[in-house]
Design a protein around this motif. Structure first.
Motif, PDB file in Angstrom:
ATOM      1  N   GLU A 179       0.827  -1.209   0.000  1.00 50.86           N
ATOM      2  CA  GLU A 179       0.000   0.000   0.000  1.00 50.86           C
ATOM      3  C   GLU A 179       0.860   1.257   0.000  1.00 50.86           C
ATOM      4  OE1 GLU A 179      -3.010   1.271   3.246  1.00 50.86           O
ATOM      5  OE2 GLU A 179      -3.944  -0.459   2.271  1.00 50.86           O
ATOM      6  N   ARG A 180       2.147   1.093   0.354  1.00 54.73           N
ATOM      7  CA  ARG A 180       3.094   2.216   0.429  1.00 54.73           C
ATOM      8  C   ARG A 180       4.337   1.829  -0.372  1.00 54.73           C
ATOM      9  NH1 ARG A 180       0.255   1.028   4.497  1.00 54.73           N
ATOM     10  NH2 ARG A 180      -0.880   2.595   5.740  1.00 54.73           N
ATOM     11  N   PRO A 181       4.301   1.944  -1.679  1.00 55.97           N
ATOM     12  CA  PRO A 181       5.381   1.441  -2.546  1.00 55.97           C
ATOM     13  C   PRO A 181       6.725   2.125  -2.344  1.00 55.97           C
ATOM     14  CG  PRO A 181       3.785   2.735  -3.808  1.00 55.97           C
ATOM     15  CD  PRO A 181       3.182   2.527  -2.458  1.00 55.97           C
ATOM     16  N   GLY A 182       6.758   3.237  -1.608  1.00 51.52           N
ATOM     17  CA  GLY A 182       8.032   3.914  -1.365  1.00 51.52           C
ATOM     18  C   GLY A 182       8.785   3.386  -0.160  1.00 51.52           C
ATOM     19  N   MET A 183       8.273   2.355   0.517  1.00 50.62           N
ATOM     20  CA  MET A 183       8.916   1.868   1.740  1.00 50.62           C
ATOM     21  C   MET A 183      10.262   1.217   1.438  1.00 50.62           C
ATOM     22  SD  MET A 183       6.040   0.561   4.435  1.00 50.62           S
ATOM     23  CE  MET A 183       7.313   0.540   5.694  1.00 50.62           C
ATOM     24  N   THR A 184      11.236   1.493   2.314  1.00 51.67           N
ATOM     25  CA  THR A 184      12.600   0.972   2.141  1.00 51.67           C
ATOM     26  C   THR A 184      13.070   0.120   3.317  1.00 51.67           C
ATOM     27  OG1 THR A 184      13.520   2.999   3.111  1.00 51.67           O
ATOM     28  CG2 THR A 184      13.278   2.923   0.699  1.00 51.67           C
ATOM     29  N   PHE A 185      12.310   0.106   4.436  1.00 43.78           N
ATOM     30  CA  PHE A 185      12.745  -0.683   5.599  1.00 43.78           C
ATOM     31  C   PHE A 185      11.557  -1.146   6.426  1.00 43.78           C
ATOM     32  CE2 PHE A 185      13.679  -0.710  10.198  1.00 43.78           C
ATOM     33  CZ  PHE A 185      14.489  -1.834  10.223  1.00 43.78           C
ATOM     34  N   VAL A 186      11.676  -2.414   6.899  1.00 40.80           N
ATOM     35  CA  VAL A 186      10.737  -2.968   7.868  1.00 40.80           C
ATOM     36  C   VAL A 186      11.532  -3.738   8.915  1.00 40.80           C
ATOM     37  CG1 VAL A 186       8.738  -4.441   8.262  1.00 40.80           C
ATOM     38  CG2 VAL A 186       8.939  -3.212   6.113  1.00 40.80           C
ATOM     39  N   GLY A 187      11.283  -3.462  10.192  1.00 42.08           N
ATOM     40  CA  GLY A 187      11.952  -4.180  11.279  1.00 42.08           C
ATOM     41  C   GLY A 187      11.084  -5.294  11.813  1.00 42.08           C
ATOM     42  N   LEU A 188      11.572  -6.545  11.686  1.00 45.60           N
ATOM     43  CA  LEU A 188      10.761  -7.714  12.058  1.00 45.60           C
ATOM     44  C   LEU A 188      11.503  -8.703  12.957  1.00 45.60           C
ATOM     45  CD1 LEU A 188       9.139  -8.432   8.564  1.00 45.60           C
ATOM     46  CD2 LEU A 188       8.074  -7.269  10.510  1.00 45.60           C
ATOM     47  N   LEU A 189      12.608  -8.304  13.574  1.00 46.11           N
ATOM     48  CA  LEU A 189      13.338  -9.217  14.448  1.00 46.11           C
ATOM     49  C   LEU A 189      12.474  -9.592  15.654  1.00 46.11           C
ATOM     50  CD1 LEU A 189      16.111 -10.603  15.051  1.00 46.11           C
ATOM     51  CD2 LEU A 189      16.671  -8.570  16.402  1.00 46.11           C
ATOM     52  N   ALA A 190      12.495 -10.874  16.001  1.00 44.86           N
ATOM     53  CA  ALA A 190      11.758 -11.388  17.169  1.00 44.86           C
ATOM     54  C   ALA A 190      10.254 -11.154  17.053  1.00 44.86           C
ATOM     55  CB  ALA A 190      12.293 -10.754  18.460  1.00 44.86           C
ATOM     56  N   THR A 191       9.718 -11.319  15.835  1.00 40.99           N
ATOM     57  CA  THR A 191       8.268 -11.177  15.632  1.00 40.99           C
ATOM     58  C   THR A 191       7.647 -12.439  15.058  1.00 40.99           C
ATOM     59  OG1 THR A 191       8.519 -10.343  13.374  1.00 40.99           O
ATOM     60  CG2 THR A 191       8.493  -8.698  15.155  1.00 40.99           C
ATOM     61  N   ASP A 192       8.442 -13.399  14.679  1.00 32.63           N
ATOM     62  CA  ASP A 192       7.972 -14.597  13.975  1.00 32.63           C
ATOM     63  C   ASP A 192       7.498 -14.280  12.560  1.00 32.63           C
ATOM     64  OD1 ASP A 192       8.490 -16.212  16.196  1.00 32.63           O
ATOM     65  OD2 ASP A 192       6.515 -15.777  17.058  1.00 32.63           O
ATOM     66  N   ALA A 193       7.812 -13.092  12.062  1.00 33.24           N
ATOM     67  CA  ALA A 193       7.489 -12.721  10.682  1.00 33.24           C
ATOM     68  C   ALA A 193       8.789 -12.484   9.921  1.00 33.24           C
ATOM     69  CB  ALA A 193       6.612 -11.474  10.650  1.00 33.24           C
ATOM     70  N   GLY A 194       8.663 -12.329   8.609  1.00 33.89           N
ATOM     71  CA  GLY A 194       9.836 -12.061   7.780  1.00 33.89           C
ATOM     72  C   GLY A 194      10.348 -13.271   7.024  1.00 33.89           C
ATOM     73  N   PHE A 195       9.572 -14.326   6.975  1.00 37.81           N
ATOM     74  CA  PHE A 195      10.044 -15.571   6.356  1.00 37.81           C
ATOM     75  C   PHE A 195       9.555 -15.758   4.912  1.00 37.81           C
ATOM     76  CE2 PHE A 195      10.599 -16.198  10.835  1.00 37.81           C
ATOM     77  CZ  PHE A 195      11.765 -16.927  10.934  1.00 37.81           C
ATOM     78  N   SER A 196       8.754 -14.828   4.421  1.00 34.28           N
ATOM     79  CA  SER A 196       8.311 -14.936   3.034  1.00 34.28           C
ATOM     80  C   SER A 196       9.374 -14.362   2.104  1.00 34.28           C
ATOM     81  CB  SER A 196       6.988 -14.177   2.839  1.00 34.28           C
ATOM     82  OG  SER A 196       7.204 -12.778   2.948  1.00 34.28           O
ATOM     83  N   ASP A 197       9.367 -14.779   0.853  1.00 34.58           N
ATOM     84  CA  ASP A 197      10.343 -14.279  -0.125  1.00 34.58           C
ATOM     85  C   ASP A 197      10.231 -12.774  -0.304  1.00 34.58           C
ATOM     86  OD1 ASP A 197      11.291 -16.823  -0.518  1.00 34.58           O
ATOM     87  OD2 ASP A 197      10.073 -17.206  -2.306  1.00 34.58           O
ATOM     88  N   PHE A 198       9.040 -12.241  -0.175  1.00 36.56           N
ATOM     89  CA  PHE A 198       8.822 -10.806  -0.336  1.00 36.56           C
ATOM     90  C   PHE A 198       9.609  -9.999   0.702  1.00 36.56           C
ATOM     91  CE2 PHE A 198       6.348  -6.938   0.688  1.00 36.56           C
ATOM     92  CZ  PHE A 198       6.300  -6.344  -0.561  1.00 36.56           C
ATOM     93  N   LEU A 199       9.850 -10.604   1.878  1.00 34.83           N
ATOM     94  CA  LEU A 199      10.501  -9.908   2.983  1.00 34.83           C
ATOM     95  C   LEU A 199      11.900 -10.444   3.263  1.00 34.83           C
ATOM     96  CD1 LEU A 199       7.397  -9.802   5.371  1.00 34.83           C
ATOM     97  CD2 LEU A 199       8.353  -7.884   4.076  1.00 34.83           C
ATOM     98  N   ASN A 200      12.561 -10.998   2.244  1.00 34.52           N
ATOM     99  CA  ASN A 200      13.870 -11.594   2.493  1.00 34.52           C
ATOM    100  C   ASN A 200      14.972 -10.560   2.744  1.00 34.52           C
ATOM    101  OD1 ASN A 200      14.619 -10.614  -0.073  1.00 34.52           O
ATOM    102  ND2 ASN A 200      14.250 -12.574  -1.075  1.00 34.52           N
ATOM    103  N   GLY A 201      14.709  -9.288   2.442  1.00 32.98           N
ATOM    104  CA  GLY A 201      15.670  -8.226   2.749  1.00 32.98           C
ATOM    105  C   GLY A 201      16.790  -8.069   1.748  1.00 32.98           C
ATOM    106  N   GLU A 202      16.731  -8.756   0.645  1.00 32.91           N
ATOM    107  CA  GLU A 202      17.839  -8.739  -0.313  1.00 32.91           C
ATOM    108  C   GLU A 202      17.632  -7.771  -1.473  1.00 32.91           C
ATOM    109  OE1 GLU A 202      18.318 -12.809  -1.345  1.00 32.91           O
ATOM    110  OE2 GLU A 202      19.006 -13.403   0.653  1.00 32.91           O
ATOM    111  N   GLY A 203      16.508  -7.058  -1.467  1.00 28.33           N
ATOM    112  CA  GLY A 203      16.256  -6.091  -2.537  1.00 28.33           C
ATOM    113  C   GLY A 203      16.287  -4.670  -2.003  1.00 28.33           C
ATOM    114  N   ILE A 204      15.458  -3.819  -2.568  1.00 30.99           N
ATOM    115  CA  ILE A 204      15.375  -2.418  -2.132  1.00 30.99           C
ATOM    116  C   ILE A 204      14.819  -2.333  -0.715  1.00 30.99           C
ATOM    117  CG2 ILE A 204      14.262  -0.200  -2.600  1.00 30.99           C
ATOM    118  CD1 ILE A 204      14.295  -0.902  -5.557  1.00 30.99           C
ATOM    119  N   LEU A 205      13.871  -3.206  -0.388  1.00 25.49           N
ATOM    120  CA  LEU A 205      13.266  -3.214   0.939  1.00 25.49           C
ATOM    121  C   LEU A 205      14.182  -3.950   1.924  1.00 25.49           C
ATOM    122  CD1 LEU A 205      10.706  -2.510   2.624  1.00 25.49           C
ATOM    123  CD2 LEU A 205       9.896  -4.835   2.117  1.00 25.49           C
TER     124      LEU A 205
END
Length: 509
Positions: free
Chosen positions: A275-301
């Motif tokens: 919904e916010r295509p300009g996003m560049t960072f999301v913090g997900l440590l110790a949340t049990d999230a971040g395991f999808s390919d979309f959130l792998n952290g290897e691209g712009i995000l």
């Protein structure tokens, strides 16, 4: 070359100076330093622990050493020395994070307010970990005197609601860090709704607002681009879940940190980001999230988390000053370092950063020392820069000295020390190391570790002066007796690697 020059000057400052009657130093020759170089010299002195009431005196000469971006992190200077040496400069930035308790926030505000230029020119002020004022002299000085301030960090400060109202009256403030303060109500932030771009609310321990009330305030900060509501204590709260599910909230956001918050799912995060295509960072440590390919952290995000090496390294970099998150990231890094087959100085630098920032935090030092062993064992040390190995070795020695009775930490450090390259080629305080290892021998009976400790000492002893060797013997005669029971120092040194093969470092207590 510049790094080496700054190191030499900061470490040998007295050679270039004369001493005033009050003990402060002054440059012997009136040399005009480039302004950026003066900033770097000050920061180097602070980083190396060389900035004190005497050495800071060289910066009294504003016409020769002009400061604009002053970093005095962890320095030990008095309020008087701060005011005389630093406050006369036309500062744009001041980073005074974790300076000694003798220099309070009240002292800093008073000093800065004494310079009319600073009242307008100072744009960034970092006061992380400081005391508001002394018990003898309560604070009468206000942040509102610094009319030019754009960025203010009050993380880990005993800061209350009355102070927040004062801060929110600043006409140009765009960035505010209230992490781990005692603020109970964030409503004064509405005074900044049109200009606040960055807000950090990590671990607000005394907040008395409901989730709905909190989101009602945050949702009106129409210019907000960076929001941090993470919590490394991992308290149960649904604020992250409700924020992620709130349609249209904070449309200008490019960075969101919810690390440590539960009830966060990959699906909710993905929908929020899309919904916010300009996003560049999301913090997900110790949340049990971040395991999808979309959130792998290897691209712009970019993503902090625990799903892969990229996320873990991002966590160590971004959270280097938060001990709970550093420990969490190191714990996950440890499992990855078991299988690393090539030298990774980039990762070792991140481990060193956590060790430097949290020398007295046992769980950080325990996890870090285990990672250091895995990153430098056997042939991996050969591919590491000597200076990097020297830095981490000194940090291991500091950990041994700080936690002398913690058996697993001592074992982790000894395992890392037991390296041919470190013991033979790397510069560090070998006399201090020998003393610490000998003290360990006095208190532990583990035979495998004893053999390894003797091997370490035998190599260290060969590089000590006769005087140092004699001093060790005089201080710890009982260890000397134990050492002579071993039949062959030479054979123990040759078999150095063999002693480590049956042992492993660990992050567990």
């Amino acid at each position: 070359m510049l790094y080496l020059c700054l190191s030499y000057v900061s470490g040998n400052l007295e050679k270039f100076c004369v001493k005033h009657a009050d003990g402060s130093l002054c440059l012997r020759d009136s040399l005009l330093f480039p302004q950026e170089l003066a900033d770097q010299l000050l920061a180097k002195m602070a980083t190396e622990g060389l900035l004190n009431d005497s050495t800071v005196g060289v910066f009294r000469s504003c016409e020769y050493l002009r400061l604009r971006r002053a970093c005095i992190r962890t320095a030990r200077i008095s309020a008087e020395a701060f005011q005389r040496a630093l406050c006369p400069h036309r500062l744009l930035e001041l980073d005074a994070a974790r300076v000694n308790a003798d220099l309070t926030i009240s002292d800093i505000l008073q000093g800065l307010a004494s310079n009319k230029h600073c009242q307008e020119s100072l744009q960034r002020l970092v006061l992380t970990g400081l005391t508001m004022s002394s018990l003898e002299e309560p604070s009468h000085h206000r942040f509102s005197s610094l009319q030019g301030l754009r960025s203010l960090s009050l993380a880990n400060v005993d800061f209350y609601d009355a102070g927040l109202a004062d801060v929110c009256s600043l006409p140009r403030l765009e960035s505010l860090d209230l992490s781990n303060t005692s603020v109970t109500n964030l409503s004064p932030l509405l005074g900044l709704r049109e200009r606040l771009r960055s807000l950090t609310l990590h671990q607000l321990k005394r907040l008395e607002m409901s989730t709905a009330q909190l989101l009602a305030v945050i949702g009106q900060l129409e210019a907000l681009q960076h929001l941090d509501i993470s919590d490394d204590k991992q308290f149960t709260s649904d604020v992250a879940r409700q924020l992620l599910g709130e349609p249209g909230i904070l449309p200008a956001l490019v960075s969101l940190d919810v690390s440590g918050r539960k009830q966060v799912t990959d699906a909710a995060v993905k929908a929020f980001v899309e919904e916010r295509p300009g996003m560049t960072f999301v913090g997900l440590l110790a949340t049990d999230a971040g395991f999808s390919d979309f959130l792998n952290g290897e691209g712009i995000l970019k993503v902090t988390g625990e799903a892969n090496e990229t996320q873990i390294c991002e966590s160590l970099l971004r959270y280097s000053e938060r001990d709970g998150f550093v420990r969490e990231a190191l714990f996950h890094l440890f499992s990855l370092t078991h299988v690393m087959e090539k030298p990774r100085p980039d990762i070792l630098k991140l481990v060193i950063l956590g060790m430097k920032n949290h020398p007295a935090t046992l769980n950080v030092q325990l996890a870090a020392s285990a990672c250091v062993f895995n990153l430098t064992k056997q042939d991996l040390a050969a591919g590491m820069p000597v200076r990097l190995l020297g830095t981490v070795t000194q940090l291991l020695l500091e950990a041994m000295r700080t936690f002398p009775n913690h058996q697993q930490l001592q074992k982790n450090c000894l395992l890392s020390l037991c390296s041919d390259r470190i013991l033979q080629e790397v510069p560090f305080n070998r006399f201090e190391a020998a003393k610490l290892v000998m003290q360990w021998l006095c208190n532990h009976e583990d035979q495998n570790m004893q053999r390894m400790a003797v091997a370490i000492i035998s190599i260290l002893a060969a590089k000590l002066s006769t005087e140092q060797t004699a001093q060790l013997g005089a201080e710890l005669f009982i260890v000397k007796v134990r050492l002579f029971k071993h039949p062959s120092f030479t054979q123990l040194a040759i078999d150095l690697h063999a002693h480590t093969r049956g042992e492993e470092a660990t992050v567990n207590y």
